[in-house]
Design a protein around this motif. Structure first.
Motif, PDB file in Angstrom:
ATOM      1  N   ASN A 141       0.834  -1.208   0.000  1.00  0.00           N
ATOM      2  CA  ASN A 141       0.000   0.000   0.000  1.00  0.00           C
ATOM      3  C   ASN A 141       0.867   1.255   0.000  1.00  0.00           C
ATOM      4  O   ASN A 141       0.543   2.243  -0.659  1.00  0.00           O
ATOM      5  N   THR A 142       1.967   1.221   0.732  1.00  0.00           N
ATOM      6  CA  THR A 142       2.891   2.362   0.714  1.00  0.00           C
ATOM      7  C   THR A 142       3.518   2.518  -0.666  1.00  0.00           C
ATOM      8  O   THR A 142       3.681   3.638  -1.165  1.00  0.00           O
ATOM      9  N   ILE A 143       3.858   1.404  -1.305  1.00  0.00           N
ATOM     10  CA  ILE A 143       4.413   1.469  -2.662  1.00  0.00           C
ATOM     11  C   ILE A 143       3.389   2.079  -3.619  1.00  0.00           C
ATOM     12  O   ILE A 143       3.738   2.905  -4.480  1.00  0.00           O
ATOM     13  N   ARG A 144       2.137   1.705  -3.484  1.00  0.00           N
ATOM     14  CA  ARG A 144       1.098   2.302  -4.347  1.00  0.00           C
ATOM     15  C   ARG A 144       0.989   3.806  -4.121  1.00  0.00           C
ATOM     16  O   ARG A 144       0.709   4.570  -5.051  1.00  0.00           O
ATOM     17  N   ASN A 145       1.204   4.248  -2.894  1.00  0.00           N
ATOM     18  CA  ASN A 145       1.215   5.694  -2.628  1.00  0.00           C
ATOM     19  C   ASN A 145       2.366   6.376  -3.363  1.00  0.00           C
ATOM     20  O   ASN A 145       2.221   7.493  -3.872  1.00  0.00           O
ATOM     21  N   ILE A 146       3.514   5.705  -3.425  1.00  0.00           N
ATOM     22  CA  ILE A 146       4.653   6.238  -4.171  1.00  0.00           C
ATOM     23  C   ILE A 146       4.321   6.319  -5.652  1.00  0.00           C
ATOM     24  O   ILE A 146       4.694   7.282  -6.343  1.00  0.00           O
ATOM     25  N   TYR A 147       3.622   5.305  -6.173  1.00  0.00           N
ATOM     26  CA  TYR A 147       3.181   5.358  -7.569  1.00  0.00           C
ATOM     27  C   TYR A 147       2.359   6.627  -7.814  1.00  0.00           C
ATOM     28  O   TYR A 147       2.573   7.349  -8.795  1.00  0.00           O
ATOM     29  N   ARG A 148       1.398   6.873  -6.913  1.00  0.00           N
ATOM     30  CA  ARG A 148       0.534   8.053  -7.074  1.00  0.00           C
ATOM     31  C   ARG A 148       1.340   9.337  -7.020  1.00  0.00           C
ATOM     32  O   ARG A 148       1.136  10.260  -7.817  1.00  0.00           O
ATOM     33  N   LEU A 149       2.247   9.383  -6.071  1.00  0.00           N
ATOM     34  CA  LEU A 149       3.047  10.591  -5.904  1.00  0.00           C
ATOM     35  C   LEU A 149       3.924  10.845  -7.126  1.00  0.00           C
ATOM     36  O   LEU A 149       3.972  11.960  -7.656  1.00  0.00           O
ATOM     37  N   GLY A 150       4.624   9.809  -7.589  1.00  0.00           N
ATOM     38  CA  GLY A 150       5.563   9.981  -8.683  1.00  0.00           C
ATOM     39  C   GLY A 150       4.919  10.132 -10.041  1.00  0.00           C
ATOM     40  O   GLY A 150       5.361  10.939 -10.862  1.00  0.00           O
ATOM     41  N   ALA A 151       3.870   9.347 -10.308  1.00  0.00           N
ATOM     42  CA  ALA A 151       3.259   9.342 -11.634  1.00  0.00           C
ATOM     43  C   ALA A 151       2.192  10.417 -11.810  1.00  0.00           C
ATOM     44  O   ALA A 151       2.000  10.921 -12.914  1.00  0.00           O
ATOM     45  N   LYS A 152       1.509  10.769 -10.729  1.00  0.00           N
ATOM     46  CA  LYS A 152       0.409  11.737 -10.840  1.00  0.00           C
ATOM     47  C   LYS A 152       0.682  13.029 -10.069  1.00  0.00           C
ATOM     48  O   LYS A 152       0.572  14.115 -10.599  1.00  0.00           O
ATOM     49  N   GLY A 153       1.015  12.879  -8.795  1.00  0.00           N
ATOM     50  CA  GLY A 153       1.123  14.051  -7.932  1.00  0.00           C
ATOM     51  C   GLY A 153       2.201  15.027  -8.332  1.00  0.00           C
ATOM     52  O   GLY A 153       2.098  16.231  -8.067  1.00  0.00           O
ATOM     53  N   MET A 154       3.254  14.526  -8.977  1.00  0.00           N
ATOM     54  CA  MET A 154       4.389  15.393  -9.313  1.00  0.00           C
ATOM     55  C   MET A 154       4.367  15.907 -10.751  1.00  0.00           C
ATOM     56  O   MET A 154       5.356  16.487 -11.205  1.00  0.00           O
ATOM     57  N   CYS A 155       3.271  15.726 -11.450  1.00  0.00           N
ATOM     58  CA  CYS A 155       3.211  16.177 -12.852  1.00  0.00           C
ATOM     59  C   CYS A 155       3.419  17.686 -12.968  1.00  0.00           C
ATOM     60  O   CYS A 155       4.206  18.160 -13.791  1.00  0.00           O
ATOM     61  N   GLU A 156       2.731  18.453 -12.153  1.00  0.00           N
ATOM     62  CA  GLU A 156       2.894  19.911 -12.205  1.00  0.00           C
ATOM     63  C   GLU A 156       4.275  20.325 -11.721  1.00  0.00           C
ATOM     64  O   GLU A 156       4.878  21.262 -12.260  1.00  0.00           O
ATOM     65  N   THR A 157       4.791  19.605 -10.717  1.00  0.00           N
ATOM     66  CA  THR A 157       6.152  19.870 -10.253  1.00  0.00           C
ATOM     67  C   THR A 157       7.148  19.667 -11.390  1.00  0.00           C
ATOM     68  O   THR A 157       8.060  20.475 -11.599  1.00  0.00           O
ATOM     69  N   ASP A 158       6.955  18.580 -12.126  1.00  0.00           N
ATOM     70  CA  ASP A 158       7.830  18.272 -13.249  1.00  0.00           C
ATOM     71  C   ASP A 158       7.817  19.403 -14.283  1.00  0.00           C
ATOM     72  O   ASP A 158       8.868  19.852 -14.762  1.00  0.00           O
ATOM     73  N   GLU A 159       6.628  19.857 -14.617  1.00  0.00           N
ATOM     74  CA  GLU A 159       6.501  20.925 -15.612  1.00  0.00           C
ATOM     75  C   GLU A 159       7.169  22.212 -15.131  1.00  0.00           C
ATOM     76  O   GLU A 159       7.813  22.918 -15.910  1.00  0.00           O
ATOM     77  N   GLU A 160       7.048  22.506 -13.836  1.00  0.00           N
ATOM     78  CA  GLU A 160       7.654  23.725 -13.307  1.00  0.00           C
ATOM     79  C   GLU A 160       9.180  23.606 -13.287  1.00  0.00           C
ATOM     80  O   GLU A 160       9.895  24.578 -13.583  1.00  0.00           O
ATOM     81  N   ILE A 161       9.689  22.419 -12.945  1.00  0.00           N
ATOM     82  CA  ILE A 161      11.138  22.203 -12.980  1.00  0.00           C
ATOM     83  C   ILE A 161      11.671  22.424 -14.391  1.00  0.00           C
ATOM     84  O   ILE A 161      12.702  23.078 -14.592  1.00  0.00           O
ATOM     85  N   ILE A 162      10.964  21.905 -15.379  1.00  0.00           N
ATOM     86  CA  ILE A 162      11.401  22.055 -16.777  1.00  0.00           C
ATOM     87  C   ILE A 162      11.375  23.525 -17.178  1.00  0.00           C
ATOM     88  O   ILE A 162      12.292  24.023 -17.841  1.00  0.00           O
ATOM     89  N   ARG A 163      10.331  24.251 -16.740  1.00  0.00           N
ATOM     90  CA  ARG A 163      10.276  25.690 -17.056  1.00  0.00           C
ATOM     91  C   ARG A 163      11.448  26.428 -16.421  1.00  0.00           C
ATOM     92  O   ARG A 163      12.046  27.318 -17.035  1.00  0.00           O
ATOM     93  N   ILE A 164      11.775  26.078 -15.191  1.00  0.00           N
ATOM     94  CA  ILE A 164      12.913  26.724 -14.512  1.00  0.00           C
ATOM     95  C   ILE A 164      14.212  26.436 -15.265  1.00  0.00           C
ATOM     96  O   ILE A 164      15.019  27.336 -15.523  1.00  0.00           O
ATOM     97  N   MET A 165      14.409  25.176 -15.634  1.00  0.00           N
ATOM     98  CA  MET A 165      15.661  24.764 -16.272  1.00  0.00           C
ATOM     99  C   MET A 165      15.823  25.334 -17.684  1.00  0.00           C
ATOM    100  O   MET A 165      16.941  25.549 -18.142  1.00  0.00           O
ATOM    101  N   THR A 166      14.695  25.550 -18.356  1.00  0.00           N
ATOM    102  CA  THR A 166      14.761  26.084 -19.727  1.00  0.00           C
ATOM    103  C   THR A 166      14.491  27.585 -19.774  1.00  0.00           C
ATOM    104  O   THR A 166      14.347  28.147 -20.863  1.00  0.00           O
ATOM    105  N   HIS A 167      14.408  28.210 -18.575  1.00  0.00           N
ATOM    106  CA  HIS A 167      14.231  29.666 -18.476  1.00  0.00           C
ATOM    107  C   HIS A 167      12.959  30.150 -19.158  1.00  0.00           C
ATOM    108  O   HIS A 167      12.922  31.197 -19.790  1.00  0.00           O
ATOM    109  N   CYS A 168      11.907  29.333 -19.020  1.00  0.00           N
ATOM    110  CA  CYS A 168      10.598  29.716 -19.581  1.00  0.00           C
ATOM    111  C   CYS A 168       9.732  30.272 -18.456  1.00  0.00           C
ATOM    112  O   CYS A 168       9.395  29.544 -17.521  1.00  0.00           O
ATOM    113  N   ASP A 169       9.393  31.525 -18.521  1.00  0.00           N
ATOM    114  CA  ASP A 169       8.588  32.164 -17.462  1.00  0.00           C
ATOM    115  C   ASP A 169       7.111  31.823 -17.656  1.00  0.00           C
ATOM    116  O   ASP A 169       6.660  31.571 -18.738  1.00  0.00           O
TER     117      ASP A 169
END
Length: 427
Positions: free
Chosen positions: A399-427
């Motif tokens: 059950n804890t592993i499934r929570n990690i799945y949710r966090l990594g695959a779904k919960g961090m999608c917006e985080t991922d996009e923001e990291i990419i914007r920061i790294m590529t200097h896209c405001d």
């Protein structure tokens, strides 16, 4: 629990598919492989190269040195290396053999040819599409879903290969990863015939420990491993962290040594194996004990990453470092209960580490994740643990592993996009 013959064969096949050699950070190497295949399809040296890549590919190629290029960085450099010197038949070892003459040709080609890099706005998180053209001819190759998974090949508008609609299947994969569980992994590690896995694991031990030693001995990246040894001592815990970090520092900085990957990543392959090897040496473990511990660490890392995907804002070093702690627990006599608690404890500590691309700081994240894996087991030995409802921890390891799945695959999608914007200097 007993494994069926089919389940047993499936575990062996998973290891064969996942623990493969790669030369260089797998994201730029995926570009080099794609480019080499595109040139092969075109049949001549391209005059123009258009590279379209997903944000996660751009993120992971931006700061890492492409090996065998004379310390060049970036997407065009990776593509040029594949085009000029790549052997597509070698897949993720596509630029393992590059002569000094070819290194100079890569630099010249970068200056002479037209390179265009574009971000793919839709598609897979791991997605590369390269279009090459010359003398009125054109070829297109696309890799998606995994680093060596070619899903489309075209020449002059004629489709030579089309697997783009096969969303759930990765080319060359036969093994089913959906049945992985900690209990089954422990059962397999206990029952496996060593002859079925020895060749795979021997290669992992040889390759990954060699690059870790190289990282310790010489000046690579931020030298995280050397810093740890100089400032924290040389006990086994520190050595385990330092050697894994050193292997990453060398790999991210263009070291021309191959590694055996795990879940599509060289850093994860190093992290999941080197600390276990270090502990096995310290404990004078037998070869068989080391093999079985590596089965635990490798398969747990694959289990964790399977539900997250190959690229995410969730740092893969976390999965690998926590899995290494489980392998270390096995070496010290731990079995299902010990390993389960080790994994839950360590995940609870470092699950917030984000992936901001491949680069020298990966080594520091690896050291922290291995430390968490070791601490997770030490906590269990001392009768301490994190309980259900403590943050993302739930009752039961799966059950804890499934929570990690949710966090990594779904919960961090917006985080991922923001990291990419920061790294590529896209405001």
């Amino acid at each position: 629990m007993e494994l069926t013959k089919e389940e047993y064969r499936n575990f062996v096949e998973i290891l064969k598919e996942e623990l493969t050699p790669a030369f260089g950070c797998t994201e730029p190497i995926a570009i080099a492989y794609c480019a080499a295949k595109a040139r092969e399809t075109l049949g001549c040296l391209p005059e123009k190269v258009v590279i379209e890549a997903s944000g996660n590919i751009i993120k992971n190629v931006k700061s890492v040195i492409v090996p065998n290029t004379g310390r060049l960085k970036g997407i065009p450099a990776a593509a040029a290396a594949g085009i000029v010197a790549g052997e597509a038949s070698k897949i993720l070892e596509v630029i393992a053999q590059v002569s000094d003459v070819q290194r100079e040709q890569i630099r010249e080609y970068l200056e002479q040819a037209c390179f265009v890099v574009k971000a793919l706005e839709s598609g897979d998180k791991l997605d590369v599409r390269i279009t090459v053209s010359a003398k009125g001819q054109e070829a297109v190759v696309r890799i998606a879903r995994s680093h060596a998974n070619i899903v489309r090949v075209e020449k002059n508008g004629e489709v030579l290969l089309d697997r783009e609609g096969e969303n759930c299947e990765v080319s060359g994969r036969k093994a089913d990863r959906s049945g992985l569980s900690i209990e089954k992994i422990i059962t397999f590690a206990r029952e496996a015939e060593i002859s079925d896995v020895q060749e795979i694991l021997d290669r992992q031990i040889s390759y990954n420990y060699a690059i870790a030693e190289e990282g310790i001995k010489h000046d690579w990246g931020a030298n995280v491993g050397s810093v740890l040894l100089r400032t924290c001592g040389t006990d086994v815990k520190t050595r385990a962290k330092a050697m894994a970090a050193a292997g990453s520092d060398a790999r991210m900085s263009g070291c021309e040594l191959p590694v055996v990957i795990n879940s599509g990543s060289g850093n994860q392959g190093i992290t999941v194996s080197v600390p276990v090897i270090v502990y096995a040496k310290e404990l004078h473990s037998s070869a068989e004990e080391l093999y079985r511990a590596l089965l635990v660490s490798n398969l747990i890392a694959i289990h964790l990453k399977n539900g997250i995907g190959p690229l995410s804002a969730f740092c893969g070093a976390v999965c690998a470092g926590c899995a290494a702690g489980c392998g270390i627990a096995w070496l010290q006599g731990g079995r299902l209960e010990d390993v389960s608690h080790t994994l839950v404890n360590s995940i609870a500590i470092v699950s917030g580490i984000v992936c901001d691309g491949a680069k020298p700081s990966c080594a520091g994240k690896i050291a922290s994740s291995v430390d968490a894996g070791i601490l997770g087991y030490s906590m269990f030995q001392e009768g301490q643990q994190f309980y259900a409802e403590d943050g993302i921890v739930s009752q039961g390891v799966e059950n804890t592993i499934r929570n990690i799945y949710r966090l990594g695959a779904k919960g961090m999608c917006e985080t991922d996009e923001e990291i990419i914007r920061i790294m590529t200097h896209c405001d």
